[in-house]
Design an enzyme around this catalytic site. Sequence first.
Site, PDB file in Angstrom:
ATOM      1  N   LYS A   1     -25.450 -10.115  11.718  1.00  0.00           N
ATOM      2  CA  LYS A   1     -24.356 -10.838  11.411  1.00  0.00           C
ATOM      3  C   LYS A   1     -24.279 -11.065   9.918  1.00  0.00           C
ATOM      4  O   LYS A   1     -23.088 -11.413   9.420  1.00  0.00           O
ATOM      5  CB  LYS A   1     -24.592 -12.369  12.113  1.00  0.00           C
ATOM      6  CG  LYS A   1     -24.436 -12.238  13.656  1.00  0.00           C
ATOM      7  CD  LYS A   1     -24.824 -13.709  13.951  1.00  0.00           C
ATOM      8  CE  LYS A   1     -26.024 -13.814  14.890  1.00  0.00           C
ATOM      9  NZ  LYS A   1     -26.984 -12.622  15.480  1.00  0.00           N
TER      10      LYS A   1
ATOM     11  N   GLU B   1     -18.614  -6.749  18.152  1.00  0.00           N
ATOM     12  CA  GLU B   1     -18.711  -7.783  19.192  1.00  0.00           C
ATOM     13  C   GLU B   1     -20.020  -8.254  19.359  1.00  0.00           C
ATOM     14  O   GLU B   1     -20.075  -9.548  19.842  1.00  0.00           O
ATOM     15  CB  GLU B   1     -18.141  -6.966  20.538  1.00  0.00           C
ATOM     16  CG  GLU B   1     -18.134  -7.681  21.655  1.00  0.00           C
ATOM     17  CD  GLU B   1     -16.739  -8.752  21.768  1.00  0.00           C
ATOM     18  OE1 GLU B   1     -16.881  -9.834  21.335  1.00  0.00           O
ATOM     19  OE2 GLU B   1     -15.899  -8.250  22.079  1.00  0.00           O
TER      20      GLU B   1
ATOM     21  N   LYS C   1     -22.252 -17.225  13.477  1.00  0.00           N
ATOM     22  CA  LYS C   1     -21.265 -16.669  14.573  1.00  0.00           C
ATOM     23  C   LYS C   1     -19.945 -17.490  14.123  1.00  0.00           C
ATOM     24  O   LYS C   1     -18.586 -16.836  14.650  1.00  0.00           O
ATOM     25  CB  LYS C   1     -21.733 -17.095  15.825  1.00  0.00           C
ATOM     26  CG  LYS C   1     -22.884 -16.259  16.368  1.00  0.00           C
ATOM     27  CD  LYS C   1     -23.647 -16.570  17.495  1.00  0.00           C
ATOM     28  CE  LYS C   1     -24.610 -15.462  17.873  1.00  0.00           C
ATOM     29  NZ  LYS C   1     -25.513 -15.719  19.381  1.00  0.00           N
TER      30      LYS C   1
END
Length: 838
Positions: A605, A632, A708
């Site tokens: 991330k 994804e 996220k």
Amino acid sequence: MAAKRRRAGSDVRLEVWKFGGASLADATAVANAVSLVRAHRGPLLVVVSALAGVTDSLLDGARRSAAGVPEAASAAAAVFLRRHRDLAQALVPAGAARRRLLALADAQAREYREIAHAMSALADLSARASDTLVARGERAASALFATALASTGRRAERVDAAAIVATDGRHGQAAPDLDETRRLSRGLLLPLLKRGVVPVVPGFIGSAPDGTVATLGRGGSDLTATILARCLGASRVVLWKDVPGILTADPRAVPDARLLPQMHHREAAEVAYFGAKVLHPRALIPLDGSRITLHVRSFVEPTRPGTEVSTRRTLAHYPVKALATIRGQSLVTVAGKGMMGVPGIAARTFAAVHAAGLSVSTIFQSSSESSIGFTLSELEAERAVAALRASFRSEIETGLIDGVGARHGVAVIAVVGHGMAGAPGIAARVFSALAARRINVIAIAQGSSELNISFVVEEAQAAEAARAVHGAFQLSKIGGGRALEKPRTDVVLLGFGRVGRPLAEMAAVHGEGRIRIVAALDRSGYVFDPRGLARRRIQRLAEGKDRGELLADLGGRRATAAEALRSISAHAVTHPVLVDLTAEETTDLLSEALGQGFDLVLANKRPLAGSPAAYRRLFEAVAASGRRVRYEATVGAGHPVLDTIRKLVETGDRVLRIEGCVSGTLGYVLSALEEGRAFSEAVREAVRLAYAEPDPREDLSGQDVLRKGLILARLLGYEGPVPKAESLVPAALRSIPRASFLAQMSRLDDAWRRRVAAETARGRVLRYVVVATSRSVQAGLRSLPRESLLGALTGTRNLLSFTTRRYRTEPLVVAGPGAGPEVTAAGVLNDIQSLGTE
Ligand code: ADP
Ligand code: ASP
Ligand code: MG
């Protein structure tokens, strides 16, 4: 005529086979090459280049040593020695031959180190010294190959190239002296061939008139093979490579490049000259005027015919057959209105450049005739400009010439094909394809041979330009309109931990043979096999990693990640995808990979959740490279979160808000608290079950959830700063060592018990919730009714709800198991597959 006379005295069945670096990557590859030679009937001469990566590593060690870092040479020598020793041990049975080989490798490594160290005082590495050092790569590989071949029972003998290939002595760029080479090589090699011996000759090197070693330029083993074929009157040359043959374009830039079954000598020469790495730029010159055919074939699939380069003309209905790109160029121009009609400016321009010892790749003339330009390597541009300014000093002073300038960072793309001469409108097709993609053409040249049109673009647009022209001429249909190979994806894993192993397993089972893991990198180095790492090898690597070992110690090579990527992308990979499984700041590395033709799949991330500037930089690099990126697994692990957003947007909907729970660890801990368990106990259990990171504060801090959220918000258009997440770790415990934290965690138990009890009494629960919109991102604890969508969530499950224009009153919900290595691997695999099918 001369050719005929010479051939009369030669064995017309003679073949010259060259094995390139990629076909000599490791013991399996060399054994494979040896067995190909063994199986061949008829006279054969073998030319070998250095083992994969060795030339780069020797050069790098030498340069850094000359720049004052002698340790770099020691390191290169150690790697060199280890690789050759390992291969000798794997390929040659114990005995005198093996001992000689090991002693040779020892001596070569030692000499390399000593010479490089001696030069470290000189602060400059001359081309001559560099040639001396780097020649060891080919010399060691040829010794190894000859001994390995002889040990299988085939008669083989190593013959040093310095004794048979004579050159003009231009170190680093030497040109062969054909007459002298003919005399020497025939004298030494014909008797051997007559006796049925396979001579094994190091490629790339020859002798200079002063007796020193001179190299023929990078990729020069191709040239060694064609020189010797010409001198000995061979019937054919076979270059064994890691590609199926010569393709319509560089497969790294143009994924649907196709195999060309046949090409004319001159077409292939043109493609080579314009930088297609598959052939040395001058490799076809020695074959000019001969009937020797050249074949580029795949050592991975040796039964396939590959590309035949000969004097036949085929594929007549394809006026354009192939594209090639020279990168790292500068466009130098001499400009001025006064130049018009003044004779001799062009001649003086090139005389000045030539006198400075520089060579020009292509000459361009602007349509107005008020400027003349040429491209050459970026590294030489400043010298060219200085030479021209000096040469035209008086014209510049009198204003006849406005000036001499250079534009750096450009690439030359050549569009090559025999049929172009007779076909009208080729140039128009090229340029309208470029215009349609808004690619700016900086300069244009039509080769005098009418065998090519070339043009200059910004280097960052080169790959896209190549794809545009490739498409305009339907080159992906060459060879019957179908891909000759199943489209394949070669995967490089950055980081090889908990996700790497299940990913490799799943790719083997579900990849339908199209997805191959070719390399894995960690902070120590990398393992690489262009044919795909075998499952058993991956298994062993995973076991080693579980024991805490590093790839470099598990049979890999020591290198930084950037070095590893460079060497992997230089070898050949088909549609390469870099999968980032680390948790590090990898933006720079990813940008570099894009430039080398990798598509990206991220489970990491960080590169997506850094500063707005870093995020923009990454996506600018994606756009400039024309590559694609999928991530994804960063948000939904295995379930389709980003895909849902994409589908909504594609169908004209607009996502207004995304909200939910995306941390398996926090979900697990909060549900456990509701069941009456202590906070410290729940956290420990989450670590034990590998829901949480080994240091659970990574999860408890909310950082991961925030990342996220940021990734989601940015997809909705959020451009603001990176906000703070609500941390569940009290300030006093944030920077103490992990062990102390784990020990002190129980101090938090009471407060949590009271807080959860108070919520329960009101029919409510605590959830760690993320909310993303185009204007904000938040991550923190919320008190929610037990029967709400998020309140009812238990354990590690994740859930995200999407409020969109269409789903305004009742949001669209995506839910699934929280991240675990298997789920993440499935998400990553799905991304890899989606890149392959588009
Ligand atoms: P060798 O192992 O013989 O030295 P190279 O690595 O020099 O082989 O050349 C093969 C590589 O050339 C391929 O892996 C591919 O990436 C690159 N390449 C560039 N353009 C082309 C092309 N038009 N056709 C085939 N390969 C190409
Ligand atoms: N080993 C040399 C190089 O890497 C020559 C060759 O591969 O042909 O450039
Ligand atoms: Mg090469």
